[in-house]
Write a protein that holds these residues in place. Structure first.
Motif, PDB file in Angstrom:
ATOM      1  N   ILE A  35       0.843  -1.209   0.000  1.00 50.29           N
ATOM      2  CA  ILE A  35       0.000   0.000   0.000  1.00 50.29           C
ATOM      3  C   ILE A  35       0.873   1.252   0.000  1.00 50.29           C
ATOM      4  N   LEU A  36       1.921   1.201   0.836  1.00 50.45           N
ATOM      5  CA  LEU A  36       2.802   2.377   0.898  1.00 50.45           C
ATOM      6  C   LEU A  36       3.505   2.602  -0.432  1.00 50.45           C
ATOM      7  N   ALA A  37       3.923   1.488  -1.062  1.00 51.02           N
ATOM      8  CA  ALA A  37       4.588   1.643  -2.352  1.00 51.02           C
ATOM      9  C   ALA A  37       3.638   2.195  -3.393  1.00 51.02           C
ATOM     10  N   ALA A  38       2.362   1.690  -3.382  1.00 48.18           N
ATOM     11  CA  ALA A  38       1.375   2.181  -4.350  1.00 48.18           C
ATOM     12  C   ALA A  38       1.044   3.650  -4.084  1.00 48.18           C
ATOM     13  N   SER A  39       0.877   4.013  -2.789  1.00 50.16           N
ATOM     14  CA  SER A  39       0.573   5.422  -2.445  1.00 50.16           C
ATOM     15  C   SER A  39       1.727   6.334  -2.836  1.00 50.16           C
ATOM     16  N   GLU A  40       2.944   5.851  -2.563  1.00 54.64           N
ATOM     17  CA  GLU A  40       4.107   6.668  -2.918  1.00 54.64           C
ATOM     18  C   GLU A  40       4.189   6.851  -4.432  1.00 54.64           C
ATOM     19  N   GLY A  41       3.843   5.763  -5.189  1.00 54.56           N
ATOM     20  CA  GLY A  41       3.860   5.895  -6.637  1.00 54.56           C
ATOM     21  C   GLY A  41       2.826   6.878  -7.127  1.00 54.56           C
ATOM     22  N   ARG A  42       1.590   6.760  -6.549  1.00 57.28           N
ATOM     23  CA  ARG A  42       0.536   7.706  -6.967  1.00 57.28           C
ATOM     24  C   ARG A  42       0.897   9.127  -6.573  1.00 57.28           C
ATOM     25  N   PHE A  43       1.517   9.263  -5.399  1.00 54.00           N
ATOM     26  CA  PHE A  43       1.901  10.592  -4.948  1.00 54.00           C
ATOM     27  C   PHE A  43       2.934  11.214  -5.881  1.00 54.00           C
ATOM     28  N   GLU A  44       3.932  10.400  -6.247  1.00 54.25           N
ATOM     29  CA  GLU A  44       4.973  10.920  -7.135  1.00 54.25           C
ATOM     30  C   GLU A  44       4.406  11.233  -8.509  1.00 54.25           C
ATOM     31  N   LEU A  45       3.419  10.412  -8.993  1.00 56.22           N
ATOM     32  CA  LEU A  45       2.789  10.683 -10.281  1.00 56.22           C
ATOM     33  C   LEU A  45       2.007  11.992 -10.231  1.00 56.22           C
ATOM     34  N   SER A  46       1.239  12.190  -9.146  1.00 55.05           N
ATOM     35  CA  SER A  46       0.458  13.428  -9.002  1.00 55.05           C
ATOM     36  C   SER A  46       1.372  14.630  -8.914  1.00 55.05           C
ATOM     37  N   ALA A  47       2.453  14.482  -8.148  1.00 56.96           N
ATOM     38  CA  ALA A  47       3.383  15.609  -8.016  1.00 56.96           C
ATOM     39  C   ALA A  47       3.998  15.972  -9.359  1.00 56.96           C
ATOM     40  N   SER A  48       4.336  14.919 -10.145  1.00 54.12           N
ATOM     41  CA  SER A  48       4.920  15.218 -11.455  1.00 54.12           C
ATOM     42  C   SER A  48       3.915  15.894 -12.369  1.00 54.12           C
ATOM     43  N   ARG A  49       2.627  15.437 -12.264  1.00 52.95           N
ATOM     44  CA  ARG A  49       1.595  16.112 -13.081  1.00 52.95           C
ATOM     45  C   ARG A  49       1.393  17.546 -12.644  1.00 52.95           C
ATOM     46  N   LEU A  50       1.347  17.769 -11.322  1.00 47.61           N
ATOM     47  CA  LEU A  50       1.194  19.150 -10.817  1.00 47.61           C
ATOM     48  C   LEU A  50       2.352  20.027 -11.269  1.00 47.61           C
ATOM     49  N   GLN A  51       3.526  19.423 -11.245  1.00 45.39           N
ATOM     50  CA  GLN A  51       4.693  20.177 -11.665  1.00 45.39           C
ATOM     51  C   GLN A  51       4.578  20.584 -13.132  1.00 45.39           C
ATOM     52  N   ALA A  52       4.034  19.607 -13.965  1.00 46.84           N
ATOM     53  CA  ALA A  52       3.899  19.918 -15.383  1.00 46.84           C
ATOM     54  C   ALA A  52       2.835  20.977 -15.633  1.00 46.84           C
ATOM     55  N   LEU A  53       1.740  20.959 -14.818  1.00 48.83           N
ATOM     56  CA  LEU A  53       0.642  21.925 -15.012  1.00 48.83           C
ATOM     57  C   LEU A  53       0.833  23.228 -14.241  1.00 48.83           C
ATOM     58  N   SER A  54       1.813  23.296 -13.396  1.00 53.46           N
ATOM     59  CA  SER A  54       2.014  24.482 -12.547  1.00 53.46           C
ATOM     60  C   SER A  54       2.420  25.682 -13.401  1.00 53.46           C
ATOM     61  N   PRO A  55       1.826  26.843 -13.127  1.00 49.11           N
ATOM     62  CA  PRO A  55       2.243  28.084 -13.840  1.00 49.11           C
ATOM     63  C   PRO A  55       3.721  28.366 -13.607  1.00 49.11           C
ATOM     64  N   LEU A  56       4.228  27.927 -12.480  1.00 50.39           N
ATOM     65  CA  LEU A  56       5.641  28.185 -12.212  1.00 50.39           C
ATOM     66  C   LEU A  56       6.506  27.495 -13.254  1.00 50.39           C
ATOM     67  N   ALA A  57       6.063  26.320 -13.720  1.00 50.81           N
ATOM     68  CA  ALA A  57       6.811  25.642 -14.764  1.00 50.81           C
ATOM     69  C   ALA A  57       6.794  26.444 -16.055  1.00 50.81           C
ATOM     70  N   VAL A  58       5.643  27.075 -16.327  1.00 51.42           N
ATOM     71  CA  VAL A  58       5.563  27.923 -17.530  1.00 51.42           C
ATOM     72  C   VAL A  58       6.477  29.129 -17.387  1.00 51.42           C
ATOM     73  N   LEU A  59       6.488  29.725 -16.166  1.00 53.64           N
ATOM     74  CA  LEU A  59       7.334  30.890 -15.938  1.00 53.64           C
ATOM     75  C   LEU A  59       8.800  30.564 -16.131  1.00 53.64           C
ATOM     76  N   SER A  60       9.170  29.318 -15.822  1.00 59.99           N
ATOM     77  CA  SER A  60      10.579  28.952 -15.962  1.00 59.99           C
ATOM     78  C   SER A  60      11.025  28.961 -17.404  1.00 59.99           C
ATOM     79  N   ARG A  61      10.053  28.979 -18.350  1.00 60.17           N
ATOM     80  CA  ARG A  61      10.417  29.013 -19.758  1.00 60.17           C
ATOM     81  C   ARG A  61      10.438  30.433 -20.312  1.00 60.17           C
ATOM     82  N   GLY A  62      10.340  31.455 -19.444  1.00 66.01           N
ATOM     83  CA  GLY A  62      10.455  32.848 -19.881  1.00 66.01           C
ATOM     84  C   GLY A  62       9.146  33.616 -19.904  1.00 66.01           C
ATOM     85  N   TYR A  63       8.057  32.961 -19.519  1.00 67.39           N
ATOM     86  CA  TYR A  63       6.775  33.668 -19.465  1.00 67.39           C
ATOM     87  C   TYR A  63       6.602  34.358 -18.105  1.00 67.39           C
ATOM     88  N   ALA A  64       5.549  35.235 -17.993  1.00 64.92           N
ATOM     89  CA  ALA A  64       5.289  35.977 -16.749  1.00 64.92           C
ATOM     90  C   ALA A  64       3.794  36.077 -16.540  1.00 64.92           C
TER      91      ALA A  64
END
Length: 467
Positions: free
Chosen positions: A395-424
């Motif tokens: 369960i912990l391994a599955a939760s950790e996997g889902r958590f890491e997947l969600s975090a990676s998706r949030l990171q991809a959708l985060s405006p901060l990620a867009v800002l890092s490419r030169g946008y404001a």
């Protein structure tokens, strides 16, 4: 002889020559015993004698070269020669042309020669001889049905081991046809009768009588036999080539019967001895086991089971404590990560803000499941503990996997990620809603410009709409 010759007066030499001439054509074979042997370089003087008479003999150098043995006094000799008179002395004698050993001497010489030849082939080696069966069921006997040997063997086999069955094959054991009879009997037993051991027997006799048992053909037949062969030929001093080739040699037919079978009396005695030995050994073992059981029963471990179960229970409690501590520590670490993620998401749009709530709900459910497992674990402390530990890790391994997947998706959708490419992100001063149209702000207004790192506080000088 004429009348004139009858009235003639002869000299001694003439008489001896006349007698020698009369004997010239008499070339004969004579057998007798050598005596008065006297040897010289070019001839030998000796006599041939028997119980009633003596015949002087002479053998010259030419005949001596043809003789392959050395003459000795007392030797039985067969000679061929011409009768004649030694003229000078008037001595009657036999001029020997050829000499052969006769009787026992000749047979003994042939025996020794054949024994040496067959021995070189390994036919008498102990390594090729087979072991006799300890308890034969069927015994084959090859002997004459008219002699005493068959009676001796039957009587001794019946007396010693009456349980064995005896198969007898009658043969001739003396004469020119004895060898073929015995060989045929050996082949017949090997081919048609299933016996465990064969006995070849006959009574005693001279070397001439035992001649069939000293033939090369019979020796090879014995070694060719797939059935072990016991010989009992002759008396104690008699040794034949068949005895040397047999798997076991007995001195007499009676000895052959005794060698081929065990003694019933000795077997019964041995069985009784073994029975007593087994019973004594069984009693010792039972006594030993009783003593061991009594010693074990007196030990505290059997009277106080807690001594045996105490340490495993303690180890199980230690493992449970370690597992609980590890689960709590893991949950605390993941809670810290959730708080950090929640704080980061508070600056993002609303659709991302409920993610921490879902993660907390999942954490709550996980905690509830762990609590339920602990309650269940108290009821099933042994096998279920290992299964629950594996389930928790899964369960912990599955939760950790889902958590890491969600975090990676949030990171991809985060405006901060867009800002890092030169946008404001541009908002009105004091507001959080982003500006998407330049018509929404007028000249001279203040705007906040959020970059990937830091913010800018700017005043609008002009816009596309003013133009």
């Amino acid at each position: 002889m004429s009348v004139k010759d009858k009235d003639r007066v002869y000299t001694v030499e003439e008489v001896n020559r006349l007698a020698d001439g009369l004997l010239q054509d008499l070339v004969i074979w004579v057998e007798g015993e050598v005596s008065n042997l006297r040897g010289y370089s070019n001839y030998i003087f000796f006599s041939i004698c028997d119980e009633d008479a003596v015949l002087p003999c002479v053998m010259f150098k030419e005949a001596m070269k043809k003789t392959q043995f050395e003459l000795q006094d007392g030797m039985s000799l067969l000679v061929r020669g011409r009768l004649g008179i030694y003229i000078r002395r008037g001595q009657y004698r036999l001029n020997v042309y050829e000499a052969q050993e006769a009787g026992e001497g000749r047979l003994r010489r042939e025996f020794m020669r054949l024994m040496r030849e067959l021995s070189k082939e390994g036919l008498f080696d102990e390594g090729v001889k087979r072991k006799l069966p300890a308890y034969p069921d069927r015994i084959g006997l090859i002997t004459s049905l008219e002699g005493a040997a068959v009676r001796d063997v039957v009587i001794n086999l019946t007396r010693r081991f009456p349980g064995a069955r005896l198969v007898i094959r009658g043969v001739r054991v003396q004469g020119d046809e004895a060898v073929s009879d015995i060989i045929a009997a050996l082949d017949l037993f090997n081919r048609a009768f299933e016996v465990d051991v064969l006995i070849l027997a006959r009574g005693g006799g001279s070397l001439e009588d035992l001649r069939p048992f000293n033939t090369e053909e019979l020796v090879r037949a014995i070694r060719r036999s797939s059935i072990p062969v016991v010989t009992g030929v002759g008396h104690e001093p008699d040794i034949t080539l068949s005895d040397l080739a047999a798997d076991f040699r007995a001195s007499t037919p009676t000895g052959a019967a005794e060698a081929a079978t065990p003694s019933s009396a000795e077997l019964f005695s041995l069985l009784k001895s073994r029975e007593a030995s087994l019973l004594a050994d069984l009693r010792r073992r039972l006594q030993h086991h009783r003593r061991d059981l009594g010693s074990l029963a007196d030990r505290r471990a059997f009277s106080d089971p807690s001594l045996v179960t105490g340490q495993p229970i303690q180890r199980l409690a230690d493992v449970e404590t370690s597992l609980e501590s590890a689960v709590r520590s893991s949950l605390w670490e993941r809670g810290e990560k959730l708080e950090a993620v929640s704080s980061a998401l508070s600056r993002f749009p609303r659709e991302y803000r409920d993610l921490p709530d879902r993660l907390r709900e999942a954490s709550r459910q996980l905690g509830s499941a762990v609590s339920a497992w602990w309650r269940w674990r108290e009821m099933e402390p042994a096998l279920r503990g290992r299964q629950m530990a594996a389930a928790v890790r899964s369960i912990l391994a599955a939760s950790e996997g889902r958590f890491e997947l969600s975090a990676s998706r949030l990171q991809a959708l985060s405006p901060l990620a867009v800002l890092s490419r030169g946008y404001a992100i541009v908002t009105r001063e004091g507001q959080t809603r982003p500006l998407v149209d330049s018509a929404g702000v007028g000249k001279g207004e203040m705007v906040d410009v959020k970059l990937h790192r830091g913010e800018l506080y700017c005043e609008v000088k002009s816009s596309d709409d003013d133009e």
